[in-house]
Write an enzyme that holds these catalytic residues in place. Structure first.
Site, PDB file in Angstrom:
ATOM      1  N   THR A   1       0.814  -1.227   0.000  1.00  0.00           N
ATOM      2  CA  THR A   1       0.000   0.000   0.000  1.00  0.00           C
ATOM      3  C   THR A   1       0.846   1.274   0.000  1.00  0.00           C
ATOM      4  O   THR A   1       0.294   2.374  -0.015  1.00  0.00           O
ATOM      5  CB  THR A   1      -0.963  -0.004   1.197  1.00  0.00           C
TER       6      THR A   1
ATOM      7  N   SER B   1       3.271   4.585   0.426  1.00  0.00           N
ATOM      8  CA  SER B   1       3.483   5.683   1.381  1.00  0.00           C
ATOM      9  C   SER B   1       2.742   6.937   0.925  1.00  0.00           C
ATOM     10  O   SER B   1       2.291   7.033  -0.211  1.00  0.00           O
ATOM     11  CB  SER B   1       4.973   5.989   1.478  1.00  0.00           C
TER      12      SER B   1
ATOM     13  N   ILE C   1      13.354  14.622  -3.035  1.00  0.00           N
ATOM     14  CA  ILE C   1      12.145  15.196  -3.646  1.00  0.00           C
ATOM     15  C   ILE C   1      12.206  16.725  -3.624  1.00  0.00           C
ATOM     16  O   ILE C   1      11.903  17.384  -4.621  1.00  0.00           O
ATOM     17  CB  ILE C   1      10.884  14.648  -2.946  1.00  0.00           C
TER      18      ILE C   1
ATOM     19  N   ALA D   1      11.411   3.081  -5.671  1.00  0.00           N
ATOM     20  CA  ALA D   1      10.595   2.229  -6.528  1.00  0.00           C
ATOM     21  C   ALA D   1      11.286   0.902  -6.844  1.00  0.00           C
ATOM     22  O   ALA D   1      10.654  -0.160  -6.810  1.00  0.00           O
ATOM     23  CB  ALA D   1      10.272   2.972  -7.818  1.00  0.00           C
TER      24      ALA D   1
ATOM     25  N   HIS E   1      35.933   4.755 -25.427  1.00  0.00           N
ATOM     26  CA  HIS E   1      36.378   6.152 -25.437  1.00  0.00           C
ATOM     27  C   HIS E   1      35.733   6.881 -26.603  1.00  0.00           C
ATOM     28  O   HIS E   1      35.661   6.328 -27.699  1.00  0.00           O
ATOM     29  CB  HIS E   1      37.906   6.208 -25.598  1.00  0.00           C
TER      30      HIS E   1
HETATM   31  C1  FAD Z   1       7.658  13.174  -6.181  1.00  0.00           C
HETATM   32  C2  FAD Z   1       8.250  11.805  -5.994  1.00  0.00           C
HETATM   33  C3  FAD Z   1       9.301  11.407  -6.790  1.00  0.00           C
HETATM   34  C4  FAD Z   1       9.852  10.141  -6.644  1.00  0.00           C
HETATM   35  N1  FAD Z   1      10.882   9.787  -7.457  1.00  0.00           N
HETATM   36  C5  FAD Z   1      11.433   8.571  -7.328  1.00  0.00           C
HETATM   37  C6  FAD Z   1      12.475   8.165  -8.196  1.00  0.00           C
HETATM   38  O1  FAD Z   1      12.891   8.916  -9.085  1.00  0.00           O
HETATM   39  N2  FAD Z   1      13.004   6.938  -8.039  1.00  0.00           N
HETATM   40  C7  FAD Z   1      12.556   6.083  -7.072  1.00  0.00           C
HETATM   41  O2  FAD Z   1      13.076   4.976  -6.965  1.00  0.00           O
HETATM   42  N3  FAD Z   1      11.567   6.430  -6.230  1.00  0.00           N
HETATM   43  C8  FAD Z   1      10.988   7.658  -6.341  1.00  0.00           C
HETATM   44  N4  FAD Z   1       9.953   8.000  -5.531  1.00  0.00           N
HETATM   45  C9  FAD Z   1       9.506   7.020  -4.512  1.00  0.00           C
HETATM   46  C10 FAD Z   1       8.626   5.940  -5.150  1.00  0.00           C
HETATM   47  O3  FAD Z   1       7.527   6.570  -5.775  1.00  0.00           O
HETATM   48  C11 FAD Z   1       8.154   4.952  -4.092  1.00  0.00           C
HETATM   49  O4  FAD Z   1       9.262   4.422  -3.411  1.00  0.00           O
HETATM   50  C12 FAD Z   1       7.376   3.800  -4.727  1.00  0.00           C
HETATM   51  O5  FAD Z   1       6.267   4.275  -5.434  1.00  0.00           O
HETATM   52  C13 FAD Z   1       6.908   2.813  -3.649  1.00  0.00           C
HETATM   53  O6  FAD Z   1       6.221   1.788  -4.268  1.00  0.00           O
HETATM   54  P1  FAD Z   1       5.125   0.937  -3.497  1.00  0.00           P
HETATM   55  O7  FAD Z   1       4.656  -0.102  -4.469  1.00  0.00           O
HETATM   56  O8  FAD Z   1       5.622   0.489  -2.193  1.00  0.00           O
HETATM   57  O9  FAD Z   1       3.910   1.944  -3.166  1.00  0.00           O
HETATM   58  P2  FAD Z   1       3.167   3.077  -3.967  1.00  0.00           P
HETATM   59  O10 FAD Z   1       3.809   3.394  -5.243  1.00  0.00           O
HETATM   60  O11 FAD Z   1       2.942   4.182  -3.001  1.00  0.00           O
HETATM   61  O12 FAD Z   1       1.775   2.414  -4.340  1.00  0.00           O
HETATM   62  C14 FAD Z   1       0.834   2.058  -3.376  1.00  0.00           C
HETATM   63  C15 FAD Z   1      -0.501   1.802  -4.070  1.00  0.00           C
HETATM   64  O13 FAD Z   1      -1.386   1.195  -3.128  1.00  0.00           O
HETATM   65  C16 FAD Z   1      -2.687   1.758  -3.276  1.00  0.00           C
HETATM   66  N5  FAD Z   1      -3.399   1.553  -2.011  1.00  0.00           N
HETATM   67  C17 FAD Z   1      -3.059   2.028  -0.772  1.00  0.00           C
HETATM   68  N6  FAD Z   1      -3.922   1.564   0.157  1.00  0.00           N
HETATM   69  C18 FAD Z   1      -4.798   0.786  -0.505  1.00  0.00           C
HETATM   70  C19 FAD Z   1      -5.917   0.010  -0.082  1.00  0.00           C
HETATM   71  N7  FAD Z   1      -6.281  -0.094   1.205  1.00  0.00           N
HETATM   72  N8  FAD Z   1      -6.621  -0.658  -1.028  1.00  0.00           N
HETATM   73  C20 FAD Z   1      -6.271  -0.585  -2.350  1.00  0.00           C
HETATM   74  N9  FAD Z   1      -5.211   0.109  -2.798  1.00  0.00           N
HETATM   75  C21 FAD Z   1      -4.492   0.778  -1.880  1.00  0.00           C
HETATM   76  C22 FAD Z   1      -2.402   3.210  -3.628  1.00  0.00           C
HETATM   77  O14 FAD Z   1      -3.535   3.788  -4.239  1.00  0.00           O
HETATM   78  C23 FAD Z   1      -1.205   3.063  -4.557  1.00  0.00           C
HETATM   79  O15 FAD Z   1      -1.617   2.874  -5.884  1.00  0.00           O
HETATM   80  C24 FAD Z   1       9.344   9.250  -5.659  1.00  0.00           C
HETATM   81  C25 FAD Z   1       8.276   9.636  -4.856  1.00  0.00           C
HETATM   82  C26 FAD Z   1       7.717  10.889  -5.023  1.00  0.00           C
HETATM   83  C27 FAD Z   1       6.560  11.290  -4.158  1.00  0.00           C
END
Ligand code: FAD
Length: 467
Positions: free
Chosen positions: A144, A146, A185, A322, A446
């Site tokens: 889910t 952050s 960020i 990510a 190079h």
């Molecule tokens: C502005 C910004 C720039 C970034 N740039 C980078 C970068 O360049 N490189 C990098 O590696 N990381 C970057 N990050 C961080 C990266 O986005 C996160 O580390 C990554 O998205 C985490 O992935 P995740 O799958 O854990 O969760 P998330 O991508 O946060 O996805 C979670 C998903 O779960 C869903 N969800 C939550 N609760 C529920 C529920 N109860 N039921 C159904 N669905 C639910 C949400 O809607 C969402 O779609 C950036 C973050 C931000 C904010």
């Protein structure tokens, strides 16, 4: 009731990659997503849109300031912000549609709504219209992610006081932008709006930028950003923002205490970090443990304390990146299929996508000192790299940290143009337990900027050629 081998809650890079890998391994897979599109923070409001804005704003700046000295005459570029934002939206659209395609291709069933764990093996999905259905599943993976961390007493309205989400869609260039937090960020989005014309000041509680990254790299990076026009107030904290007048008034105090000063801004960007999303997931009822920072507690195999329930990505401990979430998604799918899924947390690259970029993998010098590990340093500046010189883009350097006894590479840190692409040969080297000499003896084409990586590896044994 629909029944699955695996149900993944959340379709960010952790969740969607986990679902695809599990389907590849023959599992019947469902995903639950509460947003209208897949891809989570990364594709919708994170990595992808921010990189589209960084790319476009960098070209805007180059057209305005760098073309002329190469003999390319263009009239002063004009900003068409609505089109630039459309370019960013198209990048998001293409990526989220790609995930929908991959779900179909891999026969993954997608449930639209908010997921809540009823008990081991049961997830309730509540759709936007309030209708609920229950999905039965042998295993559940929580992915889910952050959300934006809030600053006490400072209300985010996403117009004048914004989070990263608002910073991706501002409908005007602020005259004065105050960024709270000198993390990745804050620096990336601060750079975007500076290039487009904003006067940017970054306030940071600690006495350095980019906490956790190599200190020497960050000091040089800060000087480069200052040269570009970003102002820094380190060791300072924003304690309040008065939004009653046309201009916001931010109250700033030294972190160590002392007299406050007021700074005016059109827009304040709160970029102090992110917090795990667990609200409404039913963790308490299911008995799933969280730690003192609200993260779901898992063992080395991503298992929570409740059988059949696992967690990955930003919602558990570790760097909020990510590619870390993706690798955990692959690992848990393979573990559930009886294979040896594994993530090497010692070799997770980190990149700041500014210009120049910052990239690192492995231990920093500060970490090695603290752990009492003896190491050798090899450094090479881009001022001595032929390709960097020919492009007149010589800011930055590459730094190797290798074990003093074995020469095994323990960390590599870089600041410079395109280093975000160059860090990966070092990650591969470290995955194989390679030494600085291994890299130094590898032929590099190079003229490339990557020759600076080879030269830094040579420098560990004091035998660089070009300096
Ligand atoms: C502005 C910004 C720039 C970034 N740039 C980078 C970068 O360049 N490189 C990098 O590696 N990381 C970057 N990050 C961080 C990266 O986005 C996160 O580390 C990554 O998205 C985490 O992935 P995740 O799958 O854990 O969760 P998330 O991508 O946060 O996805 C979670 C998903 O779960 C869903 N969800 C939550 N609760 C529920 C529920 N109860 N039921 C159904 N669905 C639910 C949400 O809607 C969402 O779609 C950036 C973050 C931000 C904010």
């Amino acid at each position: 009731m629909a029944s699955y081998d695996l149900t993944v809650i959340g379709t960010g890079p952790g969740g969607y990659v986990c679902a695809i890998r599990a389907a590849q391994l023959g599992m019947k897979v469902a995903v639950v997503e509460k947003w209208p599109t897949y891809g989570g923070t990364c594709l919708n409001i994170g990595c992808i849109p921010s990189k589209a804005l960084l790319y476009a704003s960098e070209l805007f700046e180059e057209a305005g300031h760098k073309f002329a000295k190469m003999g390319i005459k263009v009239s002063a570029p004009e900003l068409d912000l609505p089109t630039l934002l459309k370019f960013k939206d198209q990048a998001v659209d293409g990526n989220v549609k790609g995930v929908a395609f991959l779900f179909k291709k891999n026969k993954i069933e997608a449930f639209a709504g908010t997921g809540r764990i009823l008990s081991t093996g049961k997830v309730e999905v509540k759709a936007a219209d309030g209708k609920t259905q229950t999905v039965e599943s042998k295993n559940i993976v929580i992915a889910t992610g952050s959300d934006v961390a809030k600053l006490k007493g400072i209300e985010i309205d996403e117009k004048r006081i914004i989070s990263s989400e608002g910073a991706l869609k501002l409908d005007h260039v602020p005259q004065k932008l105050l960024v709270i937090g000198a993390g990745v960020i804050g620096l990336e989005l601060g750079s975007v709006w500076r290039r487009l014309g904003a006067d940017v000041t970054v306030v940071e509680f600690l006495d350095r930028i980019l906490p956790g990254m190599d200190g020497e790299v960050c000091r040089q990076f800060q000087r480069i950003l200052e040269k570009q026009g970003i102002k820094f107030m380190l060791g300072s904290k924003v304690t309040a923002v008065d939004a009653s007048a046309k201009l916001l008034k931010a109250q700033i105090e030294p972190a160590a205490g002392g007299a406050a000063q007021t700074l005016e801004a059109d827009v304040v960007l709160v970029a102090i970090g992110r917090v795990p999303v667990t609200e409404g997931l039913g963790l308490k009822q299911a008995g799933v443990a969280t730690d003192n920072r609200g993260r779901i507690v898992t063992d080395a195999h991503f298992a929570t304390n409740v059988g059949g329930i696992y967690a990955i990505g930003d919602v558990i401990a570790g760097p909020m990146l990510a590619h870390k979430a993706e690798d955990e998604g692959v690992a848990i799918a393979e573990i559930l299929a009886g294979q040896a899924g594994h993530v090497n947390y010692g070799v997770i690259p980190a990149v700041v996508y500014t210009s120049p970029e910052v990239a690192s993998v492995g231990k920093t010098e500060e970490e090695l000192k603290q752990a009492g590990i003896a190491y050798n340093v090899g450094k090479f500046p881009f001022t001595a790299n032929g390709r960097a010189k020919s492009n007149q883009a010589t800011d930055g350097f590459v730094k190797f940290l290798a074990d003093a006894k074995t020469d095994r590479v323990l960390g590599v840190h870089m600041v410079g143009v395109e280093v975000g692409e160059m860090i990966h040969e070092c990650a591969v080297l470290m995955e194989f337990g390679g030494s600085a000499e291994d890299l130094a003896r590898t032929c590099h084409a190079h003229p490339t900027r990557s020759e600076a990586v080879k030269e830094a590896a040579l420098a560990v044994a004091r035998r660089s050629i070009h300096i």
